[in-house]
Design a protein around this motif. Structure first.
Motif, PDB file in Angstrom:
ATOM      1  N   CYS A   1      38.565  24.885  -4.801  1.00 35.83           N
ATOM      2  CA  CYS A   1      39.203  24.419  -3.565  1.00 35.83           C
ATOM      3  C   CYS A   1      38.197  23.737  -2.653  1.00 35.83           C
ATOM      4  O   CYS A   1      38.490  22.688  -2.050  1.00 35.83           O
ATOM      5  N   LEU A   2      37.007  24.321  -2.529  1.00 31.86           N
ATOM      6  CA  LEU A   2      35.987  23.728  -1.666  1.00 31.86           C
ATOM      7  C   LEU A   2      35.470  22.415  -2.246  1.00 31.86           C
ATOM      8  O   LEU A   2      35.265  21.442  -1.515  1.00 31.86           O
ATOM      9  N   PHE A   3      35.258  22.378  -3.575  1.00 35.30           N
ATOM     10  CA  PHE A   3      34.707  21.178  -4.208  1.00 35.30           C
ATOM     11  C   PHE A   3      35.742  20.054  -4.293  1.00 35.30           C
ATOM     12  O   PHE A   3      35.405  18.878  -4.158  1.00 35.30           O
ATOM     13  N   LYS A   4      37.012  20.428  -4.541  1.00 34.45           N
ATOM     14  CA  LYS A   4      38.061  19.414  -4.717  1.00 34.45           C
ATOM     15  C   LYS A   4      38.818  19.108  -3.421  1.00 34.45           C
ATOM     16  O   LYS A   4      39.538  18.114  -3.359  1.00 34.45           O
TER      17      LYS A   4
ATOM     18  N   GLY B   1      31.385  17.255  -5.062  1.00 34.04           N
ATOM     19  CA  GLY B   1      32.366  17.283  -3.983  1.00 34.04           C
ATOM     20  C   GLY B   1      32.024  18.228  -2.852  1.00 34.04           C
ATOM     21  O   GLY B   1      32.694  18.234  -1.817  1.00 34.04           O
ATOM     22  N   LEU B   2      30.967  19.032  -3.015  1.00 31.69           N
ATOM     23  CA  LEU B   2      30.637  20.025  -1.989  1.00 31.69           C
ATOM     24  C   LEU B   2      30.165  19.357  -0.696  1.00 31.69           C
ATOM     25  O   LEU B   2      29.177  18.624  -0.680  1.00 31.69           O
ATOM     26  N   LYS B   3      30.893  19.607   0.386  1.00 30.72           N
ATOM     27  CA  LYS B   3      30.506  19.135   1.720  1.00 30.72           C
ATOM     28  C   LYS B   3      30.371  20.303   2.699  1.00 30.72           C
ATOM     29  O   LYS B   3      29.577  20.257   3.630  1.00 30.72           O
ATOM     30  N   GLY B   4      31.180  21.351   2.484  1.00 23.75           N
ATOM     31  CA  GLY B   4      31.187  22.478   3.401  1.00 23.75           C
ATOM     32  C   GLY B   4      30.139  23.516   3.064  1.00 23.75           C
ATOM     33  O   GLY B   4      29.228  23.299   2.258  1.00 23.75           O
ATOM     34  N   GLU B   5      30.295  24.696   3.673  1.00 22.88           N
ATOM     35  CA  GLU B   5      29.365  25.809   3.452  1.00 22.88           C
ATOM     36  C   GLU B   5      29.890  26.697   2.329  1.00 22.88           C
ATOM     37  O   GLU B   5      31.090  26.973   2.257  1.00 22.88           O
ATOM     38  N   TYR B   6      28.963  27.150   1.478  1.00 18.70           N
ATOM     39  CA  TYR B   6      29.362  27.846   0.251  1.00 18.70           C
ATOM     40  C   TYR B   6      28.474  29.056   0.034  1.00 18.70           C
ATOM     41  O   TYR B   6      27.244  28.954   0.078  1.00 18.70           O
ATOM     42  N   LEU B   7      29.118  30.219  -0.177  1.00 17.08           N
ATOM     43  CA  LEU B   7      28.402  31.455  -0.513  1.00 17.08           C
ATOM     44  C   LEU B   7      28.833  31.891  -1.904  1.00 17.08           C
ATOM     45  O   LEU B   7      30.026  32.063  -2.167  1.00 17.08           O
ATOM     46  N   LEU B   8      27.862  32.073  -2.779  1.00 18.79           N
ATOM     47  CA  LEU B   8      28.096  32.435  -4.181  1.00 18.79           C
ATOM     48  C   LEU B   8      27.457  33.789  -4.452  1.00 18.79           C
ATOM     49  O   LEU B   8      26.263  33.983  -4.170  1.00 18.79           O
ATOM     50  N   VAL B   9      28.226  34.747  -4.988  1.00 17.75           N
ATOM     51  CA  VAL B   9      27.752  36.125  -5.172  1.00 17.75           C
ATOM     52  C   VAL B   9      28.080  36.596  -6.592  1.00 17.75           C
ATOM     53  O   VAL B   9      29.168  36.310  -7.115  1.00 17.75           O
TER      54      VAL B   9
ATOM     55  N   ALA C   1      22.438  18.589  -8.146  1.00 19.54           N
ATOM     56  CA  ALA C   1      23.206  17.673  -7.290  1.00 19.54           C
ATOM     57  C   ALA C   1      22.648  17.653  -5.874  1.00 19.54           C
ATOM     58  O   ALA C   1      23.188  16.968  -5.002  1.00 19.54           O
ATOM     59  N   ASN C   2      21.559  18.415  -5.677  1.00 15.93           N
ATOM     60  CA  ASN C   2      20.889  18.513  -4.370  1.00 15.93           C
ATOM     61  C   ASN C   2      21.854  18.987  -3.281  1.00 15.93           C
ATOM     62  O   ASN C   2      21.871  18.455  -2.174  1.00 15.93           O
ATOM     63  N   LYS C   3      22.641  20.006  -3.612  1.00 15.64           N
ATOM     64  CA  LYS C   3      23.584  20.587  -2.664  1.00 15.64           C
ATOM     65  C   LYS C   3      23.015  21.904  -2.135  1.00 15.64           C
ATOM     66  O   LYS C   3      22.592  22.769  -2.924  1.00 15.64           O
ATOM     67  N   GLN C   4      23.025  22.064  -0.837  1.00 14.80           N
ATOM     68  CA  GLN C   4      22.562  23.310  -0.234  1.00 14.80           C
ATOM     69  C   GLN C   4      23.704  24.323  -0.203  1.00 14.80           C
ATOM     70  O   GLN C   4      24.861  23.974   0.054  1.00 14.80           O
ATOM     71  N   PHE C   5      23.358  25.580  -0.431  1.00 21.23           N
ATOM     72  CA  PHE C   5      24.359  26.649  -0.458  1.00 21.23           C
ATOM     73  C   PHE C   5      23.634  27.972  -0.314  1.00 21.23           C
ATOM     74  O   PHE C   5      22.401  28.036  -0.386  1.00 21.23           O
TER      75      PHE C   5
END
Length: 722
Positions: free
Chosen positions: A601-604, A654-662, A685-689
């Motif tokens: 949902c966040l990526f798409k 597609g990641l633009k928002g903030e993302y927490l992965l656990v 992809a040089n995406k911060q998370f």
């Protein structure tokens, strides 16, 4: 002004009461068990039909099997107490023999995977009040024979029997070996996805045992490092067939205890097949076997004659998508049988003759049977649970075997579940809804009439009256041509003129349900806490979820994560258009399948969701097991697009928002490999998370302060980013 002590007391009372009624939920209380409900542990209806037993602790701390009278509710007797037996300090479970003369006692239980365990077991003889230990080693899945004179169990992947009358122990198999051969127990993937562990069964006359043998030597291995407290980590290596890989080779065997013979049963010309259930019929020589193809859309019910060893297909069922396996198969005295099926588009009860010919469809209608409770041969009545009163509710019903005389037995709207007495005279109803914690009441089986209350959770209800308890609001939302079930939790001081951030929860897996009229889980108190801090929390069950018919449930077939994601994005947009929702502050979270969904949902939907949390997510179905994944997607070799076009790994750009992965590092179910591969994709992809790994924690990520730590992290992430 003079204030009297009485008036001062009144003021203090009002002040304290006001404060108490406004108390906020805390994570420490939620995950410290402050809002746990009470229940009836190990409830067992006794053969006499007038009594039942439960596992309790007496006032002095002894573990007891306490017997109650159904009608009066009075304690009748204690069958067993640890005070009777020097060998027992406590025990965790018990099972009666069919005649209730002997009791199998479980102690020192050690969890293996989700459903499997091993422990030290004792046999307690009720008439003589004597006890003996079955084995000095921890054994698995012991099962008393119907005559109560024997027990079978598994030790080190081999099956043993013990005859209590002779003291003779027999080892039925001798080729059991870890990660190679399993006799009488399921392998990892059967346990997880077909929901059973014991893969053996006694026949009615207690002289034969049928069992499934798993040869998993060619199944690829998965390994996990277990860090613990040692200098060097240890490796946990086990067989795990990922989608498209080799499964264990299964075979069926029958052991004749009297003749000391063991035979493999040739079921027919099946290749790459499953045996998801075996069960002896009412005839001591006839075994029922369910055989399913690898796609799980063709099922044969086979009767095997233990004398001739000849198999006969008595019923075949097919489905364009898949067939769900249940434990509902019930044999009646004439060996006709009850079966549940979705073949008319909804899950219903059917009655078949012994030869497999359909006698009649017992239940019918555009609703689902959600549980089968049993059949009363005296009144020829079938008892079941269904969603006839709305898909978010559950009710208990009775219906004649011929499909006539249907009665709704439960009376309260919400979730009702039943445990019937042995003769169906009574049933204990477990009721809850979003306002009422679990309530246990006794009812007449004939008409549902209330006899008495057994146990309530009024203490918890009174306690919650002092908190900012917020009831879920149920509604529906029209999305993509479907009317979807939804719940919402709003701040207690909700002001429609204000704008609130929206935090969405979903699971969304095939056949699941997150929107239901039942008592709260620990997560629900967390949502109330978030609502108290100014968030609106919502949950929508999209396409692919359960209890609304086979077409709705199976609409996501061969394309997991497409329609479900569309529905969550569309729901977020529609809710975001409401005047009281801030469309620029919408977040979503989920665990397991829900983590797969929230990531997608966040990526798409980068312009819809500001943030997402994914806990223990599947990030590519190529990493998940055969039985679950192929049921919905077929194999990767057949449906590569179905695996890849909805994999979060392939959409990190597609990641633009903030993302927490656990994730937990010792997750035997959804391997941490899923998170590691996604992390690498995000990095490249040089995406911060943000991300967190919990050492040695499995799919549930719990133990000690782990849940508190996790939910503190997630709460802080929400507050900082939404």
């Amino acid at each position: 002004m003079k204030i009297t002590k009485l008036f001062l007391g009144i003021l203090l009372f009002i002040g304290v009461s006001g404060i108490g009624q406004n108390k906020s939920f805390s994570l420490q209380e939620i995950w410290g068990g402050a809002f746990r409900t009470e229940g009836l542990q190990s409830l067992h209806p006794l053969n006499n039909g007038t009594q039942y037993s439960v596992l309790e602790r007496d006032p002095t701390g002894n573990t007891v099997i306490q017997v109650y009278d159904y009608a009066s509710g009075q304690k009748s007797k204690v069958i067993l107490s640890t005070s009777f037996i020097d060998e027992l300090d406590s025990f965790q479970g018990y099972t009666f023999s069919k005649d209730e003369r002997r009791i199998l006692i479980a102690t020192e239980m050690e969890q293996i995977y989700r459903r499997s365990s091993r422990g030290i077991y004792y046999i307690y003889d009720v008439p003589s009040q004597s006890i003996f230990k079955l084995h000095d080693k921890k054994i698995q899945s012991p099962l008393l024979s119907p005559d109560g004179n024997k027990v079978a169990y598994v030790l080190d992947n081999d099956i043993y029997t013990l005859d209590f009358t002779t003291g003779k122990e027999i080892q039925l198999t001798n080729d059991g070996k870890k990660n190679a051969i399993i006799n009488g127990l399921t392998d990892w993937v059967y346990e997880e996805e077909f929901s059973f562990v014991r893969a053996f069964d006694w026949n009615k006359s207690s002289d034969k045992i049928a069992f499934i043998r798993f040869d998993e030597r060619e199944v690829p291995e998965f390994s996990m490092d277990v860090y613990a407290n040692e200098l060097y980590p240890q490796q946990d290596v086990f067989k795990y067939p990922k989608a498209g890989e080799k499964n264990a080779v299964v075979s069926l065997h029958i052991a004749d205890i009297k003749a000391m013979a063991l035979d493999e049963i040739k079921l027919g010309d099946y290749k790459d097949f499953y045996i998801p259930r075996i069960k002896w019929t009412e005839k001591p020589n006839i075994l029922s076997v369910q055989v399913m193809n690898r796609h799980q859309n063709n099922l044969d019910l086979i009767f095997v004659d233990a004398g001739t060893k000849a198999p006969k297909v008595v019923m075949n069922e097919t489905d364009e998508a898949y067939i769900d396996i249940t434990d509902n198969l019930t044999f009646l005295e004439d060996n006709s049988f009850i079966w549940t099926s979705e073949k008319d588009g909804f899950n219903h009860i059917y009655h078949y003759a012994e030869d497999g010919k359909l006698i009649n469809q017992v239940t019918k209608g555009p609703w689902e049977v959600t549980a089968y409770y049993g059949f009363d041969p005296k009144s020829k009545t079938v008892y079941y649970q269904s969603v006839e009163n709305g898909s978010i509710n559950r009710d208990v019903y009775a219906i004649s075997l011929d499909g006539s005389n249907k009665k709704r037995l439960s009376q309260k709207e919400g979730s009702n579940d039943a445990e019937f007495s042995a003769d169906f005279t009574y049933y204990i109803n477990t009721f809850s809804n979003v306002e009422t914690p679990y309530l246990f009441t006794l009812h007449k089986g004939s008409n549902g009439e209330l006899v008495r209350e057994i146990k309530n959770n009024k203490e918890l209800q009174d306690k919650l009256a002092g908190y900012k308890f917020i009831k879920k609001e149920f509604s529906t939302i029209d999305i993509n041509g479907e009317t979807l079930n939804m719940w919402t939790i709003k701040p207690k001081d909700f002001d429609p003129s204000k704008k609130y951030p929206l935090f969405m929860y979903q699971y969304s897996g095939p056949g699941s349900q997150s929107v239901k009229n039942a008592w709260n889980s620990a997560n629900d108190y967390w949502y109330m806490m978030l609502a108290d801090q100014g968030y609106i929390v919502a949950c929508v069950d999209g396409r692919g979820t359960g209890f609304k018919g086979a077409k709705f449930k199976k609409s996501t077939q061969n394309d997991l994560g497409n329609l479900e994601v569309q529905d969550q994005i569309a729901a977020a947009k529609k809710l975001g258009a409401l005047p009281h929702i801030d469309a620029s502050r919408i977040g979503i979270w989920g665990w397991s399948y829900g983590g797969f969904m929230s990531s997608n949902c966040l990526f798409k939907g980068p312009d819809t969701f500001k943030m997402a949390i994914a806990v223990a997510p599947v990030t590519s179905w190529r990493f998940y097991d055969t039985i679950y994944t192929e049921r919905y997607l077929k194999t990767p070799q057949e449906n590569a697009a179905g695996y890849d076009k909805n994999s979060p790994i392939n959409f990190v750009d597609g990641l633009k928002g903030e993302y927490l992965l656990v994730h937990g590092s010792a997750d035997d179910n959804v391997h941490v490999q899923n998170t590691m591969r996604l992390v690498e994709a995000l990095v490249q992809a040089n995406k911060q998370f943000d991300w967190a790994i919990y050492p040695d924690k499995n799919h549930g990520i719990y133990g000690g302060f782990t849940r508190l730590h996790l939910y503190t992290k997630m709460t802080n992430f929400i507050k900082e980013n939404l």
